[in-house]
Scaffold this motif. Structure first.
Motif, PDB file in Angstrom:
ATOM      1  N   ALA A  90      32.924  36.286   9.845  1.00 33.83           N
ATOM      2  CA  ALA A  90      32.373  35.289  10.627  1.00 33.83           C
ATOM      3  C   ALA A  90      31.402  34.454  10.008  1.00 33.83           C
ATOM      4  CB  ALA A  90      31.822  36.372  11.908  1.00 33.83           C
ATOM      5  N   TRP A  94      31.512  30.417   9.455  1.00 33.42           N
ATOM      6  CA  TRP A  94      30.570  29.445  10.080  1.00 33.42           C
ATOM      7  C   TRP A  94      30.108  28.768   9.088  1.00 33.42           C
ATOM      8  CZ3 TRP A  94      30.000  28.256  14.925  1.00 33.42           C
ATOM      9  CH2 TRP A  94      28.661  27.791  15.200  1.00 33.42           C
ATOM     10  N   ARG A  97      32.169  25.944   8.100  1.00 33.43           N
ATOM     11  CA  ARG A  97      32.905  25.108   9.305  1.00 33.43           C
ATOM     12  C   ARG A  97      32.660  23.588   9.016  1.00 33.43           C
ATOM     13  NH1 ARG A  97      27.963  26.002  10.689  1.00 33.43           N
ATOM     14  NH2 ARG A  97      26.724  24.879  12.173  1.00 33.43           N
ATOM     15  N   HIS A 199      38.928  22.579  16.439  1.00 31.89           N
ATOM     16  CA  HIS A 199      37.824  23.773  16.636  1.00 31.89           C
ATOM     17  C   HIS A 199      38.214  24.985  16.101  1.00 31.89           C
ATOM     18  CE1 HIS A 199      35.674  21.013  19.205  1.00 31.89           C
ATOM     19  NE2 HIS A 199      36.638  20.647  20.053  1.00 31.89           N
ATOM     20  N   ALA A 202      35.475  27.049  13.929  1.00 30.56           N
ATOM     21  CA  ALA A 202      34.258  27.639  14.869  1.00 30.56           C
ATOM     22  C   ALA A 202      34.616  28.417  15.827  1.00 30.56           C
ATOM     23  CB  ALA A 202      33.718  26.272  15.797  1.00 30.56           C
ATOM     24  N   VAL A 203      35.921  28.427  16.496  1.00 30.06           N
ATOM     25  CA  VAL A 203      36.480  29.393  17.452  1.00 30.06           C
ATOM     26  C   VAL A 203      36.770  30.567  16.659  1.00 30.06           C
ATOM     27  CG1 VAL A 203      38.282  30.209  18.752  1.00 30.06           C
ATOM     28  CG2 VAL A 203      37.593  27.858  18.774  1.00 30.06           C
ATOM     29  N   VAL A 206      33.388  32.462  15.736  1.00 32.17           N
ATOM     30  CA  VAL A 206      32.418  33.118  17.040  1.00 32.17           C
ATOM     31  C   VAL A 206      33.184  34.444  17.465  1.00 32.17           C
ATOM     32  CG1 VAL A 206      32.551  32.948  19.545  1.00 32.17           C
ATOM     33  CG2 VAL A 206      31.688  31.005  17.926  1.00 32.17           C
ATOM     34  N   PHE A 209      32.711  37.276  15.107  1.00 31.14           N
ATOM     35  CA  PHE A 209      31.316  37.627  15.379  1.00 31.14           C
ATOM     36  C   PHE A 209      31.386  38.550  16.486  1.00 31.14           C
ATOM     37  CE2 PHE A 209      27.307  37.324  17.241  1.00 31.14           C
ATOM     38  CZ  PHE A 209      26.237  37.648  16.136  1.00 31.14           C
ATOM     39  N   VAL A 210      32.000  38.044  17.731  1.00 32.42           N
ATOM     40  CA  VAL A 210      31.851  38.618  18.843  1.00 32.42           C
ATOM     41  C   VAL A 210      32.453  39.964  18.731  1.00 32.42           C
ATOM     42  CG1 VAL A 210      32.743  39.163  21.331  1.00 32.42           C
ATOM     43  CG2 VAL A 210      31.869  37.068  20.221  1.00 32.42           C
TER      44      VAL A 210
END
Length: 225
Positions: A90, A94, A97, A199, A202-203, A206, A209-210
């Motif tokens: 992640a 990021w 990106r 995107h 970026a998607v 995220v 990370f989540v």
């Protein structure tokens, strides 16, 4: 089985939200044999996730359940390691990106998808499902949770099947739209493809990370229980 499904359905949703595979199947559907190739791609995707999950179930077996029905320590250690790996990915995504999403570029191999044979289309789907840097860890983690649940084999297989179905919705929805609407679906699918392409990084960052945090927390919880 309810507790197990509660644990794995979130992971399945993480697999379902996969921009590059969605873009790939939209390109496949735009080929002259889009209907056939789309079905082949979806089949390869399902086979890839099912095979990876099944291997994990075999490795885990009923020995995955620890004392008092709690997951064994190896399940916690595995989730901990997968969580750390996703968090590192992640951070890398990021940082790399694109500053301007309109300048985002797709991988060069995607330009050749429209020339793929059904066999190559099937193999591509296998790689994007079982070999994906996000999907593989999430599938392995889900299968580890299932194998450590202590459920009978039949219920474990059923739980894995539900996971694969939910994890495949990201591809099955565009395929369903195409099969129902035919040529009329091109504009809709084209808009989805454009958004996913812009995107994607970026998607993915995220999501890494989540779900990295989720697996990290799950691993710590198992090891401390």
């Amino acid at each position: 089985m309810g507790q197990v499904l509660g644990d794995v359905l979130g992971l399945a949703a993480g697999v379902a939200v996969s921009p590059l595979p969605v873009i790939a199947i939209i390109i496949v559907l735009a080929t002259p044999r889009g209907r056939v190739n789309g079905l082949v791609f979806a089949t390869g995707w399902v086979v890839g996730l099912s095979a990876l999950g099944a291997v994990m179930l075999v490795i885990g077996g009923k020995g995955g359940a620890g004392a008092h029905g709690q997951p064994a320590d190896w399940v916690g250690a595995l989730k901990l390691a997968l969580g750390v790996a996703l968090l590192l990915l992640a951070l890398r995504l990021w940082r790399h990106r694109p500053a301007d999403v309109t300048q985002a570029q797709l991988p060069q191999w995607m330009a050749t998808i429209d020339r793929f044979t059904p066999v190559k289309t099937f193999l591509l789907a296998l790689v994007l499902s079982a070999g994906n840097l996000k999907n593989a860890p999430l599938t392995i983690a889900a299968a580890a949770s299932i194998s450590s649940s202590g459920l009978p084999v039949g219920e474990q297989i059923g739980a894995l099947a539900i996971f694969v179905l939910v994890a495949s919705l990201g591809l099955l929805i565009p395929l369903g739209v195409f099969l129902v609407m035919g040529e009329r679906a091109k504009n809709t699918l084209g808009n989805w493809k454009e958004w996913a392409a812009r995107h994607n990084t970026a998607v993915m960052a995220v999501l890494f990370f989540v779900f990295g945090l989720k697996l990290l927390g799950d691993g710590i919880d198992v090891l401390n229980s």
